[in-house]
Design an enzyme around this catalytic site. Structure first.
Site, PDB file in Angstrom:
ATOM      1  N   HIS A 139       0.843  -1.192   0.000  1.00 30.62           N
ATOM      2  CA  HIS A 139       0.000   0.000   0.000  1.00 30.62           C
ATOM      3  C   HIS A 139       0.882   1.247   0.000  1.00 30.62           C
ATOM      4  CE1 HIS A 139       0.565  -0.747   4.425  1.00 30.62           C
ATOM      5  NE2 HIS A 139       0.892   0.524   4.351  1.00 30.62           N
TER       6      HIS A 139
HETATM    7  C1  T46 Z   1       3.109   0.934   7.144  1.00 24.08           C
HETATM    8  C2  T46 Z   1       3.751  -0.321   7.589  1.00 24.08           C
HETATM    9  C3  T46 Z   1       5.196  -0.163   7.912  1.00 24.08           C
HETATM   10  C4  T46 Z   1      -4.886   0.001  12.863  1.00 24.08           C
HETATM   11  O1  T46 Z   1      -6.055  -0.235  13.238  1.00 24.08           O
HETATM   12  N1  T46 Z   1      -4.223   1.112  13.297  1.00 24.08           N
HETATM   13  C5  T46 Z   1      -2.946   1.399  12.930  1.00 24.08           C
HETATM   14  O2  T46 Z   1      -2.393   2.435  13.379  1.00 24.08           O
HETATM   15  C6  T46 Z   1      -2.277   0.510  12.009  1.00 24.08           C
HETATM   16  C7  T46 Z   1      -0.872   0.785  11.553  1.00 24.08           C
HETATM   17  C8  T46 Z   1      -2.971  -0.590  11.550  1.00 24.08           C
HETATM   18  N2  T46 Z   1      -4.237  -0.836  11.981  1.00 24.08           N
HETATM   19  C9  T46 Z   1      -4.932  -2.035  11.505  1.00 24.08           C
HETATM   20  C10 T46 Z   1      -5.348  -1.976  10.041  1.00 24.08           C
HETATM   21  C11 T46 Z   1      -5.293  -3.423   9.594  1.00 24.08           C
HETATM   22  O3  T46 Z   1      -6.527  -4.051   9.853  1.00 24.08           O
HETATM   23  O4  T46 Z   1      -4.053  -3.147  11.602  1.00 24.08           O
HETATM   24  C12 T46 Z   1      -4.222  -4.022  10.494  1.00 24.08           C
HETATM   25  C13 T46 Z   1      -2.899  -4.244   9.796  1.00 24.08           C
HETATM   26  O5  T46 Z   1      -2.509  -3.059   9.131  1.00 24.08           O
HETATM   27  P1  T46 Z   1      -1.736  -3.089   7.733  1.00 24.08           P
HETATM   28  O6  T46 Z   1      -2.291  -4.180   6.872  1.00 24.08           O
HETATM   29  O7  T46 Z   1      -1.768  -1.735   7.172  1.00 24.08           O
HETATM   30  O8  T46 Z   1      -0.252  -3.517   8.196  1.00 24.08           O
HETATM   31  P2  T46 Z   1       1.119  -3.418   7.410  1.00 24.08           P
HETATM   32  O9  T46 Z   1       2.127  -4.068   8.263  1.00 24.08           O
HETATM   33  O10 T46 Z   1       0.984  -3.883   6.013  1.00 24.08           O
HETATM   34  O11 T46 Z   1       1.426  -1.848   7.335  1.00 24.08           O
HETATM   35  C14 T46 Z   1       1.673  -1.093   8.496  1.00 24.08           C
HETATM   36  C15 T46 Z   1       1.051   0.304   8.417  1.00 24.08           C
HETATM   37  O12 T46 Z   1      -0.345   0.203   8.164  1.00 24.08           O
HETATM   38  C16 T46 Z   1       1.635   1.111   7.308  1.00 24.08           C
HETATM   39  O13 T46 Z   1       1.299   2.449   7.495  1.00 24.08           O
HETATM   40  O14 T46 Z   1       3.746   1.757   6.535  1.00 24.08           O
HETATM   41  O15 T46 Z   1       3.078  -0.948   8.678  1.00 24.08           O
END
Ligand code: T46
Length: 132
Positions: free
Chosen positions: A51
């Site tokens: 993303h």
């Molecule tokens: C990034 C990389 C390094 C929340 O509810 N609040 C939050 O502050 C975050 C970061 C995530 N979430 C929830 C949203 C999803 O349901 O946690 C779940 C996993 O998030 P995501 O799929 O976005 O995780 P990553 O590891 O792919 O990405 C994250 C950050 O979202 C992103 O900003 O740069 O870590």
């Protein structure tokens, strides 16, 4: 930071010694910190990310273990980074597609410029490549 539009490694340096242990301090960032999160126990086979963010800027650390990043801008320019030292942060500007892979023991720490909102995510790669 040289250019706020480019992803880059920032050396925060460390204080201490191998005899006593080290401390690293993040005081001067190019944004006010609105959120801190950490990610861990990510299996090595999994690629996380996939993303970009419309507004969010981040400085990301691997406080333990090794995390590999592939970062791409809207022009298709790709950069690779390896975070393997707790004193080095990766600055990621807005509008950069990211993919990351963790070593089994890695812990990612993110200092973020904005609170969480799903509205800020671009999760479709084709939409990202068309983003102006
Ligand atoms: C990034 C990389 C390094 C929340 O509810 N609040 C939050 O502050 C975050 C970061 C995530 N979430 C929830 C949203 C999803 O349901 O946690 C779940 C996993 O998030 P995501 O799929 O976005 O995780 P990553 O590891 O792919 O990405 C994250 C950050 O979202 C992103 O900003 O740069 O870590």
């Amino acid at each position: 930071i040289q250019d706020l539009n480019r992803p880059q490694l920032i050396d925060f340096s460390k204080v201490g010694s191998s005899a006593l242990g080290f401390i690293t301090i993040a005081e001067k960032l190019p944004f006010e910190i609105k959120r801190v999160y950490w990610t861990y126990y990510a299996p090595h086979e999994v690629i996380r990310g996939h993303h970009a963010h419309k507004v969010l800027r981040q400085v990301i650390f691997s406080v333990s273990g090794i995390i590999k990043f592939e970062i791409e801008n809207t022009s298709g320019e790709k950069l690779s980074f390896v975070l393997d030292s707790p004193e080095v942060g990766l600055y990621i500007p807005k509008l950069h597609w990211r993919r990351m892979q963790f070593s089994h023991n890695a812990v990612l720490l993110c200092l973020a410029s904005e609170p969480y909102t799903e509205e800020d995510y671009i999760r479709d790669y084709d939409s990202f490549k068309r983003w102006i």
